[in-house]
Design a protein around this motif. Structure first.
Motif, PDB file in Angstrom:
ATOM      1  N   ILE A   1     -11.527  -5.366 -15.672  1.00 10.90           N
ATOM      2  CA  ILE A   1     -12.517  -4.354 -15.301  1.00 10.90           C
ATOM      3  C   ILE A   1     -13.921  -4.929 -15.467  1.00 10.90           C
ATOM      4  CG2 ILE A   1     -13.471  -2.089 -15.889  1.00 10.90           C
ATOM      5  CD1 ILE A   1     -10.738  -1.234 -16.828  1.00 10.90           C
ATOM      6  N   TYR A   2     -14.681  -4.806 -14.399  1.00 10.21           N
ATOM      7  CA  TYR A   2     -16.072  -5.259 -14.423  1.00 10.21           C
ATOM      8  C   TYR A   2     -16.972  -4.040 -14.264  1.00 10.21           C
ATOM      9  CZ  TYR A   2     -20.388  -7.618 -13.036  1.00 10.21           C
ATOM     10  OH  TYR A   2     -21.688  -8.048 -12.977  1.00 10.21           O
ATOM     11  N   LYS A   3     -17.880  -3.839 -15.195  1.00 11.89           N
ATOM     12  CA  LYS A   3     -18.769  -2.678 -15.176  1.00 11.89           C
ATOM     13  C   LYS A   3     -20.190  -3.114 -14.857  1.00 11.89           C
ATOM     14  CE  LYS A   3     -16.053  -0.273 -18.709  1.00 11.89           C
ATOM     15  NZ  LYS A   3     -16.087   0.449 -20.018  1.00 11.89           N
ATOM     16  N   ILE A   4     -20.856  -2.284 -14.076  1.00 10.29           N
ATOM     17  CA  ILE A   4     -22.240  -2.588 -13.742  1.00 10.29           C
ATOM     18  C   ILE A   4     -23.073  -1.310 -13.803  1.00 10.29           C
ATOM     19  CG2 ILE A   4     -21.762  -2.379 -11.270  1.00 10.29           C
ATOM     20  CD1 ILE A   4     -23.926  -4.585 -10.867  1.00 10.29           C
ATOM     21  N   ASP A   5     -24.198  -1.376 -14.511  1.00 13.32           N
ATOM     22  CA  ASP A   5     -25.134  -0.252 -14.588  1.00 13.32           C
ATOM     23  C   ASP A   5     -26.020  -0.278 -13.346  1.00 13.32           C
ATOM     24  OD1 ASP A   5     -24.309   0.802 -17.033  1.00 13.32           O
ATOM     25  OD2 ASP A   5     -25.481  -0.667 -18.143  1.00 13.32           O
ATOM     26  N   VAL A   6     -25.954   0.781 -12.562  1.00 15.06           N
ATOM     27  CA  VAL A   6     -26.721   0.814 -11.314  1.00 15.06           C
ATOM     28  C   VAL A   6     -27.981   1.650 -11.503  1.00 15.06           C
ATOM     29  CG1 VAL A   6     -24.643   0.509  -9.928  1.00 15.06           C
ATOM     30  CG2 VAL A   6     -25.453   2.822 -10.435  1.00 15.06           C
ATOM     31  N   PRO A   7     -29.012   1.395 -10.713  1.00 17.96           N
ATOM     32  CA  PRO A   7     -30.241   2.202 -10.797  1.00 17.96           C
ATOM     33  C   PRO A   7     -29.986   3.631 -10.311  1.00 17.96           C
ATOM     34  CG  PRO A   7     -30.343   0.671  -8.951  1.00 17.96           C
ATOM     35  CD  PRO A   7     -29.125   0.305  -9.727  1.00 17.96           C
ATOM     36  N   GLU A   8     -30.548   4.597 -10.991  1.00 18.73           N
ATOM     37  CA  GLU A   8     -30.357   6.009 -10.647  1.00 18.73           C
ATOM     38  C   GLU A   8     -31.462   6.442  -9.688  1.00 18.73           C
ATOM     39  OE1 GLU A   8     -30.317   8.096 -14.346  1.00 18.73           O
ATOM     40  OE2 GLU A   8     -28.743   6.837 -15.195  1.00 18.73           O
ATOM     41  N   SER A   9     -31.352   6.010  -8.450  1.00 14.65           N
ATOM     42  CA  SER A   9     -32.380   6.332  -7.462  1.00 14.65           C
ATOM     43  C   SER A   9     -32.355   7.809  -7.089  1.00 14.65           C
ATOM     44  CB  SER A   9     -32.181   5.473  -6.206  1.00 14.65           C
ATOM     45  OG  SER A   9     -32.211   4.096  -6.532  1.00 14.65           O
ATOM     46  N   ILE A  10     -31.157   8.346  -6.913  1.00 14.26           N
ATOM     47  CA  ILE A  10     -30.973   9.766  -6.584  1.00 14.26           C
ATOM     48  C   ILE A  10     -29.828  10.285  -7.438  1.00 14.26           C
ATOM     49  CG2 ILE A  10     -30.474  11.455  -4.776  1.00 14.26           C
ATOM     50  CD1 ILE A  10     -31.397   9.367  -2.728  1.00 14.26           C
ATOM     51  N   ILE A  11     -30.005  11.487  -7.989  1.00 14.36           N
ATOM     52  CA  ILE A  11     -28.975  12.068  -8.853  1.00 14.36           C
ATOM     53  C   ILE A  11     -28.652  13.476  -8.367  1.00 14.36           C
ATOM     54  CG2 ILE A  11     -28.377  12.763 -11.216  1.00 14.36           C
ATOM     55  CD1 ILE A  11     -30.584  10.756 -12.149  1.00 14.36           C
ATOM     56  N   PHE A  12     -27.373  13.750  -8.191  1.00  9.37           N
ATOM     57  CA  PHE A  12     -26.896  15.096  -7.861  1.00  9.37           C
ATOM     58  C   PHE A  12     -25.734  15.440  -8.794  1.00  9.37           C
ATOM     59  CE2 PHE A  12     -28.347  13.834  -3.447  1.00  9.37           C
ATOM     60  CZ  PHE A  12     -29.418  14.717  -3.387  1.00  9.37           C
ATOM     61  N   ASN A  13     -25.555  16.725  -9.055  1.00  2.00           N
ATOM     62  CA  ASN A  13     -24.374  17.131  -9.815  1.00  2.00           C
ATOM     63  C   ASN A  13     -23.299  17.702  -8.894  1.00  2.00           C
ATOM     64  OD1 ASN A  13     -25.504  19.599  -9.206  1.00  2.00           O
ATOM     65  ND2 ASN A  13     -25.038  20.511 -11.198  1.00  2.00           N
ATOM     66  N   SER A  14     -23.404  17.382  -7.618  1.00  2.00           N
ATOM     67  CA  SER A  14     -22.417  17.803  -6.625  1.00  2.00           C
ATOM     68  C   SER A  14     -21.959  16.584  -5.829  1.00  2.00           C
ATOM     69  CB  SER A  14     -23.016  18.839  -5.666  1.00  2.00           C
ATOM     70  OG  SER A  14     -22.206  18.994  -4.519  1.00  2.00           O
ATOM     71  N   MET A  15     -20.646  16.379  -5.776  1.00  2.00           N
ATOM     72  CA  MET A  15     -20.114  15.248  -5.029  1.00  2.00           C
ATOM     73  C   MET A  15     -20.392  15.382  -3.536  1.00  2.00           C
ATOM     74  SD  MET A  15     -16.342  13.553  -5.461  1.00  2.00           S
ATOM     75  CE  MET A  15     -16.631  13.409  -7.220  1.00  2.00           C
ATOM     76  N   ASP A  16     -20.374  16.617  -3.045  1.00  3.48           N
ATOM     77  CA  ASP A  16     -20.675  16.835  -1.630  1.00  3.48           C
ATOM     78  C   ASP A  16     -22.096  16.400  -1.290  1.00  3.48           C
ATOM     79  OD1 ASP A  16     -18.215  17.697  -0.891  1.00  3.48           O
ATOM     80  OD2 ASP A  16     -18.715  19.814  -0.747  1.00  3.48           O
ATOM     81  N   LEU A  17     -23.040  16.679  -2.188  1.00  4.73           N
ATOM     82  CA  LEU A  17     -24.426  16.254  -1.949  1.00  4.73           C
ATOM     83  C   LEU A  17     -24.561  14.736  -2.030  1.00  4.73           C
ATOM     84  CD1 LEU A  17     -26.637  18.908  -3.778  1.00  4.73           C
ATOM     85  CD2 LEU A  17     -26.570  18.413  -1.338  1.00  4.73           C
ATOM     86  N   VAL A  18     -23.829  14.128  -2.949  1.00  5.92           N
ATOM     87  CA  VAL A  18     -23.847  12.666  -3.052  1.00  5.92           C
ATOM     88  C   VAL A  18     -23.371  12.052  -1.741  1.00  5.92           C
ATOM     89  CG1 VAL A  18     -22.773  10.677  -4.183  1.00  5.92           C
ATOM     90  CG2 VAL A  18     -23.584  12.605  -5.564  1.00  5.92           C
ATOM     91  N   LYS A  19     -22.265  12.562  -1.232  1.00  5.39           N
ATOM     92  CA  LYS A  19     -21.721  12.042   0.035  1.00  5.39           C
ATOM     93  C   LYS A  19     -22.688  12.289   1.189  1.00  5.39           C
ATOM     94  CE  LYS A  19     -18.137  14.088   1.953  1.00  5.39           C
ATOM     95  NZ  LYS A  19     -16.721  14.456   2.258  1.00  5.39           N
ATOM     96  N   LYS A  20     -23.265  13.477   1.233  1.00  6.97           N
ATOM     97  CA  LYS A  20     -24.219  13.813   2.292  1.00  6.97           C
ATOM     98  C   LYS A  20     -25.407  12.866   2.274  1.00  6.97           C
ATOM     99  CE  LYS A  20     -26.500  16.345   5.339  1.00  6.97           C
ATOM    100  NZ  LYS A  20     -26.219  16.190   6.788  1.00  6.97           N
ATOM    101  N   ALA A  21     -25.926  12.569   1.090  1.00 10.27           N
ATOM    102  CA  ALA A  21     -27.074  11.667   0.974  1.00 10.27           C
ATOM    103  C   ALA A  21     -26.711  10.256   1.411  1.00 10.27           C
ATOM    104  CB  ALA A  21     -27.582  11.665  -0.468  1.00 10.27           C
ATOM    105  N   ALA A  22     -25.480   9.833   1.100  1.00 12.48           N
ATOM    106  CA  ALA A  22     -25.032   8.502   1.520  1.00 12.48           C
ATOM    107  C   ALA A  22     -24.928   8.434   3.038  1.00 12.48           C
ATOM    108  CB  ALA A  22     -23.692   8.173   0.872  1.00 12.48           C
ATOM    109  N   ILE A  23     -24.369   9.456   3.656  1.00 10.99           N
ATOM    110  CA  ILE A  23     -24.254   9.505   5.124  1.00 10.99           C
ATOM    111  C   ILE A  23     -25.635   9.472   5.767  1.00 10.99           C
ATOM    112  CG2 ILE A  23     -23.569  10.985   7.063  1.00 10.99           C
ATOM    113  CD1 ILE A  23     -21.230  11.957   5.304  1.00 10.99           C
ATOM    114  N   ASP A  24     -26.598  10.120   5.125  1.00 10.09           N
ATOM    115  CA  ASP A  24     -27.964  10.160   5.661  1.00 10.09           C
ATOM    116  C   ASP A  24     -28.745   8.870   5.412  1.00 10.09           C
ATOM    117  OD1 ASP A  24     -27.554  12.697   6.610  1.00 10.09           O
ATOM    118  OD2 ASP A  24     -28.467  13.705   4.885  1.00 10.09           O
TER     119      ASP A  24
END
Length: 300
Positions: free
Chosen positions: A215-238
């Motif tokens: 297992i390789y773990k990486i801390d990514v920058p928190e550019s955008i944060i949502f507490n909804s998976m649907d919003l996360v997916k929507k932002a990625a699509i956009d």
């Protein structure tokens, strides 16, 4: 004093005080008004306090009687509700079922299966409370919880309801055209990343991959944060950033070309999701049927 008589007389008082009439209360209790009046006199004597003001036309509570009514009426209502709830434990497919569940399995696993269950059993009341927090389902009075197998306490009964959960790194073609591709995992730290917040204290900003069978773990920058998976997916699509989501949540968007998979050979797979409940939890017929409708089958 006989406790049953005390209880019965108190219930009779509640009816008289609530209805403001000996005649109406006597009809509810299936007794004679005169007999009911004598019982109220006896109750007042035993308590050594006046509870009811009587006139030839009406009955009203004294201040003490009103206080007694306000404190005891909710108790009797609660008892009646509990007695009514016992119908849940008959062979009848009825009653209320409460499930505490994270967002993704609620949409992808639970609802698609309970839809038919609810159509077949219209007398069942179902509450699905979407919650990414880890809670005590017993203390919060839920019948079932849904979590990954590794997150369920050992003293719970578990029922597998899903396949293993593969996580995938995805990004939109629009983002690639604007910012380019990361060529290795470490490059993610140089990109805009969309992170889901599972609760106010915890953000899923440590993404995991399998690299050389470890297992390789990486801390990514928190550019955008949502507490909804649907919003996360929507932002990625956009095209707002790169994100890390369960494959089942984004496979349609990958197939349609809205999202592109990054480093597919490095994706990690987590244990299946489980429905869980307390070992001593009495299961109604409706609960048992629901469990079986959610149970994962090898052929799925």
């Amino acid at each position: 004093m006989n406790d049953n008589k005390q209880f019965n007389d108190l219930y009779a008082f509640v009816q008289v005080a609530k209805l403001g009439s000996f005649t109406q209360a006597a009809s509810v209790l299936n007794v004679q008004p005169s007999a009911l009046s004598h019982r109220m006199n006896d109750l007042e004597k035993r308590l050594n306090i006046k509870l009811l003001n009587r006139t030839t036309r009406s009955v009203s509570t004294t201040e003490a009687g009103q206080q007694l009514l306000e404190r005891t009426l909710p108790m009797f209502i609660s008892i009646q509700e509990e007695l009514g709830a016992l119908s849940d434990y008959t062979d009848k497919m009825s009653g209320k079922i409460r499930i505490n569940c994270p967002e993704r399995p609620a949409f992808e696993i639970i609802y698609p299966k309970v839809r038919k269950f609810l159509v077949d059993n219209p007398a069942v009341k179902l509450e699905i409370f979407i919650n990414n927090l880890y809670i005590d389902i017993i203390a919060e009075r839920f019948d079932f919880g849904v979590r990954s197998g590794k997150d369920v306490a050992q003293d719970m009964v578990t029922v597998r309801i899903s396949d293993e959960n593969a996580m995938t790194l995805v990004v939109s073609p629009h983002y690639i055209n604007q910012f380019g591709l990361p060529h290795k995992l470490q490059d993610l730290t140089l990109h805009r990343c969309i992170v889901i917040s599972l609760n106010p204290e915890y953000r899923l900003n440590e993404w995991e991959f399998m690299q050389q069978k470890q297992i390789y773990k990486i801390d990514v920058p928190e550019s955008i944060i949502f507490n909804s998976m649907d919003l996360v997916k929507k932002a990625a699509i956009d095209g707002l950033g790169i994100t890390w989501l369960p494959y089942t949540s984004v496979h349609s968007e990958i197939q349609s070309g809205q999202l592109v998979t990054l480093f597919p050979k490095l994706q990690i797979t987590y244990p299946p999701m489980y429905l869980y409940y307390a070992k001593n939890r009495h299961k109604t017929p409706a609960m048992t049927t629901l469990i079986e409708s959610l149970r994962w089958q090898e052929s799925q």
